[in-house]
Design a protein around this motif. Structure first.
Motif, mmCIF file in Angstrom:
data_model
loop_
_atom_site.group_PDB
_atom_site.id
_atom_site.type_symbol
_atom_site.label_atom_id
_atom_site.label_comp_id
_atom_site.label_asym_id
_atom_site.label_seq_id
_atom_site.Cartn_x
_atom_site.Cartn_y
_atom_site.Cartn_z
ATOM 1 N N VAL A 144 2.058 -10.706 -5.265
ATOM 2 C CA VAL A 144 1.923 -9.302 -4.844
ATOM 3 C C VAL A 144 0.636 -8.698 -5.380
ATOM 4 C CG1 VAL A 144 2.971 -7.008 -4.990
ATOM 5 C CG2 VAL A 144 4.417 -9.038 -4.724
ATOM 6 N N ILE A 145 -0.058 -7.965 -4.521
ATOM 7 C CA ILE A 145 -1.159 -7.113 -4.979
ATOM 8 C C ILE A 145 -0.884 -5.717 -4.437
ATOM 9 C CG2 ILE A 145 -2.953 -8.863 -5.353
ATOM 10 C CD1 ILE A 145 -3.990 -8.301 -2.588
ATOM 11 N N GLN A 146 -1.491 -4.701 -5.109
ATOM 12 C CA GLN A 146 -1.132 -3.328 -4.759
ATOM 13 C C GLN A 146 -2.372 -2.468 -4.550
ATOM 14 O OE1 GLN A 146 1.784 -1.674 -7.493
ATOM 15 N NE2 GLN A 146 2.561 -3.732 -7.954
ATOM 16 N N VAL A 194 0.866 -1.182 0.000
ATOM 17 C CA VAL A 194 0.000 0.000 0.000
ATOM 18 C C VAL A 194 0.905 1.236 0.000
ATOM 19 C CG1 VAL A 194 -1.991 1.120 1.076
ATOM 20 C CG2 VAL A 194 -1.587 -1.333 1.459
ATOM 21 N N ASP A 195 0.893 1.972 -1.093
ATOM 22 C CA ASP A 195 1.727 3.186 -1.183
ATOM 23 C C ASP A 195 1.180 4.061 -2.302
ATOM 24 O OD1 ASP A 195 3.904 5.077 -1.394
ATOM 25 O OD2 ASP A 195 5.130 3.575 -0.338
ATOM 26 N N GLU A 242 -8.216 2.379 -0.499
ATOM 27 C CA GLU A 242 -8.275 1.372 -1.568
ATOM 28 C C GLU A 242 -7.901 -0.013 -1.011
ATOM 29 O OE1 GLU A 242 -6.249 2.537 -5.203
ATOM 30 O OE2 GLU A 242 -6.016 0.419 -5.741
ATOM 31 N N ALA A 243 -6.907 -0.021 -0.114
ATOM 32 C CA ALA A 243 -6.496 -1.294 0.521
ATOM 33 C C ALA A 243 -7.650 -1.872 1.339
ATOM 34 C CB ALA A 243 -5.288 -1.045 1.415
#
Lengths: 123, 440
Positions: free
Chosen positions: B34-36, B13-14, B42-43
């Motif tokens: 990986v998921i973003q 999360v960034d 949003e996370a």
């Protein structure tokens, strides 16, 4: 339930002092099994129950069975020091006609010594 | 659900796309899935439909920052654990404290050192491993608990059904058709009791009665007591101990020679009592003793009183087998104790039993009781005792027999200790009282 069995063995007589207040089904079988084991090979056994305040029905049954086993094994036995209300229970069940009871441990030992014509332990 | 550890999914999360790409490249190189997400909000939305157990999150982000995301996750009480590493440029101890208080598991300062990130993720994996194993154990324990609870409920239902059957074997009504009053009280110590008692007319003038206390408690004692109730029932059945079998050989002379029921010792002046159809108390108890002998494996025996009363003459006879001495309260208030003891049934194979004869007059009350009554101890450990029981019986003699039993029962309840507000008896309490009616 906590209990202590003090065993004072000699080659002729075993003195077993049972220290607990409530002699009940929870512990009676174990206690009497220990005492029976200690008495094997001797001529006589005195069981001091002076500290006991209450005996439940199962423990009475266990006591009678211990007496039978000792008789069958040729071992003389006395139950010593029962409090008056417990002696009342013994009389109500007529157990004094099939087992020997003594006022206290000393009287019990003396009675066994006289009966079997053996020497006093530690004498 | 949790991902398998070897393909663990990590959510980055960034709001900085470049940093997300660098981190994603590192994690994919280490074989993580990986998921973003662009920010905390949003996370959070993503986690609603895609459970992830590992998050690397920046602190400072628009909408929902890393600290707030962490707080929201911890407050959500999710059914699985999320290991949360907070990434930030902040490196003051106050920042570390704030992050940990928000529920973060670890704290990494930017720029992120790859080796450091790797070992921190390894540490997180170990925690998740343990959490997963704990979860599996908890689920197994919960399943075992559910099975135990179901089993306990089944046992409880069975015990209640057995207790109900046992209750039905107790007297239902004091009416016997004989000129005699009867009352009783029964307070079992557990669901199932070792005590049992009953009474019944043996013929147009004789009442049979008994009270039994089986040694021990619980199911074995209750099963034996139920069996005894059956063989002591007055119905003419082959296994009835109470009735004599219908056999022409059982003439009066024959029964007399067998030592059968013989009320009183003095020469009888009235008409002879016909007793050809039932056995004397001594014979009933002797036969029971012959049938039941305790052994090493089964330390079960019982004490009992079995008796018969001729309700016309008031003459009675009973046999006391290791059971507490019955009390007789005379109409003038004096108390007598009956019997001189006797062997319990089942302990001594060669036991001889004796008849205890007594005479009831109208207004006299005979009380049978189990040792649970006299051995009922107060909170100060004092037994209720025979004297107090006799006095209670005597004090209640102006009351009806049923009220007298209620008064004694209430005295016992008041005497006994309470456990968590409930009355607690260590042994079954049974009372059975018999009174000859005035018109008999």
């Amino acid at each position: 339930m906590d209990y202590v069995v003090y065993l004072e063995p000699s080659d002729k007589i075993v003195m077993a002092r049972v220290e607990l207040k409530y002699l009940t089904a929870d512990v009676a079988h174990q206690i009497f099994a220990e005492i029976l084991q200690a008495a094997r090979g001797t001529q006589a056994l005195a069981i001091d129950l002076a500290t006991v305040d209450f005996i439940d029905s199962t423990a009475i049954g266990e006591l009678v069975f211990l007496g039978k086993k000792l008789r069958n094994g040729g071992i003389a036995c006395t139950i010593a020091g029962l409090k008056p209300h417990l002696m009342g229970l013994v009389r109500m069940m007529r157990l004094e006609t099939i087992m020997h009871f003594s006022e206290d441990a000393d009287a019990g030992i003396k009675g066994l010594v006289n009966k079997l014509k053996i020497e006093m332990p530690n004498s | 659900m949790l991902q398998a550890v070897d393909t663990m999914q990590i959510l980055i999360v960034d709001d900085d796309v470049a940093i997300r790409r660098i981190l994603a490249a590192m994690l994919q190189k280490w074989d993580f899935d990986v998921i973003q997400a662009n920010d905390g909000e949003e996370a959070w939305q993503l986690l609603q439909h895609q459970p992830v157990s590992f998050i690397l999150s920046d602190w400072m982000m628009p909408q929902l920052n890393g600290i707030e995301l962490c707080r929201r996750l911890r407050a959500a009480g999710l059914p699985y654990y999320i290991y949360f590493i907070l990434l930030t440029g902040k490196d003051q101890s106050d920042d570390l404290i704030m992050a940990l208080e928000a529920g973060a598991d670890d704290f990494l300062t930017k720029p992120v050192n790859a080796k450091e990130l790797r070992v921190r993720i390894k540490a997180g994996e170990r925690v998740l491993h343990l959490e997963k194993a704990l979860l599996a154990k908890n689920q197994a324990l919960q399943q075992a608990n559910r099975e135990l609870a179901a089993s306990q409920q089944r046992i409880q239902r069975d015990l209640q059904a057995a207790a109900s059957i046992q209750q039905h074997l107790l007297p239902g009504s004091p009416q016997t058709g004989l000129p005699v009053g009867l009352a009783w009280a029964f307070l079992p110590a557990e669901e199932l009791a070792g005590d049992i008692f009953n009474f019944y007319p043996l013929d147009e003038r004789h009442l049979g009665f008994y009270l039994i206390d089986v040694s021990g408690h619980g199911v074995p004692a209750a099963m034996l007591s139920v069996h005894l109730a059956r063989i002591l029932s007055p119905e003419s059945r082959p296994d009835s101990l109470v009735r004599l079998p219908k056999n022409p050989l059982h003439t009066k002379q024959h029964t007399a020679s067998m030592g059968f029921f013989n009320l009183g010792r003095q020469k009888r002046t009235g008409p002879a009592i016909r007793m050809e159809s039932f056995r004397s108390p001594v014979e009933v108890v002797t036969r029971l003793n012959g049938n039941f002998q305790a052994d090493d494996r089964n330390m079960m025996y019982f004490t009992m009183i079995y008796g018969i009363i001729d309700t016309r003459s008031g003459q009675g006879s009973l046999c006391q087998a290791g059971h507490p001495y019955p009390l007789l309260c005379r109409s003038d208030g004096s108390i007598e104790s009956l019997g001189e003891g006797g062997f319990p049934v089942g302990l001594v194979a060669e036991a001889d039993y004796e008849a205890v004869d007594f005479q009831l007059r109208p207004g006299d009350r005979l009380l049978l009781y189990s040792d649970g009554v006299t051995e009922c101890v107060s909170p100060e450990n004092l037994p209720f005792g025979t004297d107090r029981l006799g006095q209670s019986l005597c004090d209640a003699r102006q009351s009806s027999l049923q009220d007298a039993m209620e008064q004694i029962k209430n005295a016992l309840v008041a005497w006994s200790p309470r456990s968590s507000g409930k009355i607690s008896f260590s042994d079954d309490v049974s009372l059975l009282a018999i009174e000859l009616s005035a018109e008999s």
